[in-house]
Design a protein around this motif. Structure first.
Motif, PDB file in Angstrom:
ATOM      1  N   VAL A  86       0.692  -0.978  -0.152  1.00  0.00           N
ATOM      2  CA  VAL A  86       0.038  -0.372  -0.147  1.00  0.00           C
ATOM      3  C   VAL A  86       0.890   1.024  -0.022  1.00  0.00           C
ATOM      4  O   VAL A  86       0.422   2.036  -0.272  1.00  0.00           O
ATOM      5  CB  VAL A  86      -1.221  -0.280   1.384  1.00  0.00           C
ATOM      6  N   GLY A  87       2.590   0.996   0.190  1.00  0.00           N
ATOM      7  CA  GLY A  87       3.270   2.003   0.248  1.00  0.00           C
ATOM      8  C   GLY A  87       3.666   2.496   1.218  1.00  0.00           C
ATOM      9  O   GLY A  87       4.322   3.989   1.013  1.00  0.00           O
ATOM     10  N   THR A  88       3.113   2.677   2.409  1.00  0.00           N
ATOM     11  CA  THR A  88       3.540   3.471   3.894  1.00  0.00           C
ATOM     12  C   THR A  88       4.641   2.938   4.440  1.00  0.00           C
ATOM     13  O   THR A  88       4.651   3.434   5.481  1.00  0.00           O
ATOM     14  CB  THR A  88       2.373   2.684   5.259  1.00  0.00           C
ATOM     15  N   TYR A  90       6.884   3.698   3.517  1.00  0.00           N
ATOM     16  CA  TYR A  90       7.732   4.897   3.055  1.00  0.00           C
ATOM     17  C   TYR A  90       8.504   5.939   4.370  1.00  0.00           C
ATOM     18  O   TYR A  90       9.291   6.287   4.765  1.00  0.00           O
ATOM     19  CB  TYR A  90       6.906   6.069   1.374  1.00  0.00           C
ATOM     20  N   GLU A  91       7.854   5.846   4.959  1.00  0.00           N
ATOM     21  CA  GLU A  91       7.553   6.144   6.699  1.00  0.00           C
ATOM     22  C   GLU A  91       8.600   5.104   7.265  1.00  0.00           C
ATOM     23  O   GLU A  91       9.177   6.186   8.199  1.00  0.00           O
ATOM     24  CB  GLU A  91       5.708   5.617   7.744  1.00  0.00           C
ATOM     25  N   VAL A  92       8.653   3.969   7.274  1.00  0.00           N
ATOM     26  CA  VAL A  92       9.790   3.558   8.480  1.00  0.00           C
ATOM     27  C   VAL A  92      11.048   3.331   7.394  1.00  0.00           C
ATOM     28  O   VAL A  92      12.414   3.566   8.080  1.00  0.00           O
ATOM     29  CB  VAL A  92       9.389   1.935   8.035  1.00  0.00           C
ATOM     30  N   LEU A  93      10.894   3.469   6.107  1.00  0.00           N
ATOM     31  CA  LEU A  93      11.999   3.896   5.641  1.00  0.00           C
ATOM     32  C   LEU A  93      12.982   5.020   5.787  1.00  0.00           C
ATOM     33  O   LEU A  93      14.042   5.367   5.539  1.00  0.00           O
ATOM     34  CB  LEU A  93      12.100   3.801   3.991  1.00  0.00           C
ATOM     35  N   ARG A 252      14.707  -0.076  -0.969  1.00  0.00           N
ATOM     36  CA  ARG A 252      14.764   1.258  -1.641  1.00  0.00           C
ATOM     37  C   ARG A 252      15.251   1.095  -2.409  1.00  0.00           C
ATOM     38  O   ARG A 252      16.011   0.129  -3.153  1.00  0.00           O
ATOM     39  CB  ARG A 252      15.920   1.849  -0.360  1.00  0.00           C
TER      40      ARG A 252
END
Lengths: 253, 312
Positions: A86-88, A90-93, A252
């Motif tokens: 779902v794209g979330t 990004y926050e962890v990365l 990434r």
């Protein structure tokens, strides 16, 4: 050490379990009960004993192991795959967290769920048969090590998978056959010598054997070998996760 | 004398080539000062999101370096990432979480202890307070955008990236958001904004950067850019139509409309002298009279379009 991040991920994942309580806990308990009814009561009544233990009691470690493996993998793989999907993620990365902290949060939560599930299954089993645990500490150690290791494997699977099909391939096509052929429901001594030797190539045999030893002191392979195997596999999985995060493999671009 | 402060963000020789061979960033060099609002403009696929993603740690650079407050984003990623808040372009949210829990999660993830009062303020500022217990999947697109902004602000960043934050949102959210941007700027937060709405950049940015084909074409203070590259036009409605521009006026940058009824004079707003007075005198000498006169000035959008076209 970003303890707040570990706790945030851990709580987030545990909250997901609470939302899916039926799928996470009730379903495995029902399926385990069915195993006991079918294998323990119906078929088991026709099998006297296996290595001095009633058949119903004999399959308990195998059933626990089956659930630990399947649920550790599915919990951890879904935990990282879904944010990717779902794209979330990004926050962890983009968060100030190290690989160890991410793993501690996600794998810790997945392993916790599996351990709780393992204990619930054990409890369920006591409603059907009498169970003795000769070495409860070793039993607990095996449950914890197996849950962590296969949660790590699930995490690897979740990072590697780029569609839902791949996510289900490993549990259904690799782990399930290995568990069923790894002495979960029978002793390898029941097999012809050739297949006994082949069974030794199955890594799950070492886990089931080790857990069964902690219950009844009966084992296909030495308990030390079993413990060493699961520890080595855990280290291998952890190294792979570190490699994936360090290189950004499928995380990434 | 004003003290010279180091930039909060320093980008040097930054390149990014994706696995497929596409070069998304080409030798980007940029300094961003603390407390400023910089707008990055560029067409789709120009490299704006890649640039932001590299700085935030989501995409790995092929070469070059980025420092945030003097800390390298790779070696000191904990320091740099804890300072940065990111509002991504895509509406990526945890559908099954409540607004409150997802915002609280973000704060914890970025290493901050729980502060319900701060989260309450953020949610109230973004008109999300009434929805704090609602599952995100039940929210509208605009509300989800607010949730993403709340998540980015939950950990009190000093550098905030807003990647197309107003794409597809209503006027009310835009207004709320620009109010928050003003507040954050007043509090010293550095804001890097990408947008397609150039009028927004024109309204709120201190500086404007233009990216095209992975290259940073220019970075300039907005007012200087408008003055340097902006153009003004004077249109004269003639009383009698002309068939050609008289030779006496050939020194001016003049155009004659197709019907010969209008003379259009274009000049740079950055020049010391506009030449308008001299033109009007020469028109009189040439016995050309006009009924009406109106002026237009190029917007940042015109400047942007010209720059992108020139660089393509």
């Amino acid at each position: 050490m970003n303890v707040y991040a570990i706790l945030a991920i851990y709580k987030f994942e545990m909250a997901r379990t609470r939302r899916t309580l039926v799928q996470s806990i009730v379903a495995p308990v029902i399926s385990t009960s069915l195993y006991f009814i079918v294998f323990g009561a119906a078929i088991g009544s026709r099998i006297t004993e296996v290595e001095g233990v009633s058949y119903g009691a004999f399959i308990v470690p195998g059933l626990i192991m089956l659930n630990l493996l399947m649920h550790s993998i599915s919990n951890a793989s879904f935990a990282i795959y879904f944010p990717k999907f779902v794209g979330t993620v990004y926050e962890v990365l983009s968060a100030p967290v190290s690989t160890v902290e991410v793993v501690a949060g996600y794998v810790g939560a997945a392993a916790t769920k599996s351990i709780i599930l393992g204990m619930i299954i054990l409890l369920t089993a006591t409603f059907f048969i009498d169970i003795q645990i000769e070495h409860p500490i070793i039993m607990l150690l095996f449950v914890v090590l197996t849950s962590i290791t296969f949660s790590l494997l699930g995490f690897i699977l979740g990072i590697w998978a780029d569609n839902f099909e791949k996510l289900s391939v490993v549990p259904s096509l690799i782990v399930t056959p290995l568990v069923f052929l790894g002495g979960s429901f029978y002793s390898t001594e029941m097999l012809p010598p050739f297949w006994q030797s082949v069974s030794l190539l199955n890594p799950v045999l070492y886990l089931v054997s080790g857990l069964r030893w902690s219950f009844y002191e009966i084992a296909e392979v030495n308990i030390i070998v079993s413990l060493a195997s699961i520890t080595a596999f855990m280290l291998l999985c952890f190294s792979l996760v570190v490699y994936m995060f360090t290189t950004g493999y499928k995380l990434r671009s | 004398m004003n003290a010279v402060t180091d930039p909060i963000l320093t980008i040097r020789d930054l390149n990014k080539t994706y696995a497929g061979g596409f070069q998304a960033l080409k030798n980007i060099n940029l300094d961003i000062n603390e407390g400023e609002i910089i707008a990055l403009l560029g067409p789709n696929g120009a490299g704006k999101t890649t640039l932001i993603s590299v700085i935030c740690g989501i995409v790995q650079a092929s070469s070059g370096s980025v420092q945030v407050a003097g800390f390298d984003i790779v070696k000191n990623y904990r320091k740099t990432r804890s300072m940065i808040g990111l509002v991504p372009q895509e509406l990526t949210t945890d559908s099954f979480e409540s607004v409150w829990s997802t915002v609280a999660f973000s704060r914890g993830l970025f290493g901050k202890s729980a502060r319900p009062d701060h989260i309450e303020k953020v949610l109230k500022d973004l008109s999300l307070w009434e929805k704090k217990d609602d599952m995100i999947m039940t929210l509208s697109g605009g509300m989800k955008r607010r949730v993403l902004i709340a998540k980015a602000l939950s950990h009190e960043p000093t550098v905030l990236f807003l990647d197309e934050p107003t794409a597809g949102v209503d006027v009310s959210l835009r207004k709320d958001m620009w109010n928050i941007v003003e507040e954050l700027k007043a509090a010293g937060v550095t804001i890097i904004l990408t947008t397609h709405y150039i009028e927004e950049a024109e309204e709120i940015a201190d500086r404007v950067g233009v990216i095209n084909n992975g290259q940073l074409i220019l970075v300039e203070e907005k007012t200087k850019l408008m003055s340097k590259l902006g153009k003004k036009q004077v249109t004269l409605d003639l009383t009698e139509s002309l068939t050609a521009i008289p030779s006496a006026l050939c020194d001016y940058s003049l155009e004659l409309s197709e019907d010969g009824n209008q003379l259009i004079y274009t000049f740079s707003t950055g020049g010391d002298r506009t030449g308008v007075t001299a033109l009007l005198d020469d028109l009189k000498l040439a016995n050309i009279h006009f009924r009406d006169l109106n002026t237009t000035q190029s917007s940042l959008e015109d400047i942007f379009v010209n720059l992108v076209e020139e660089s393509s």
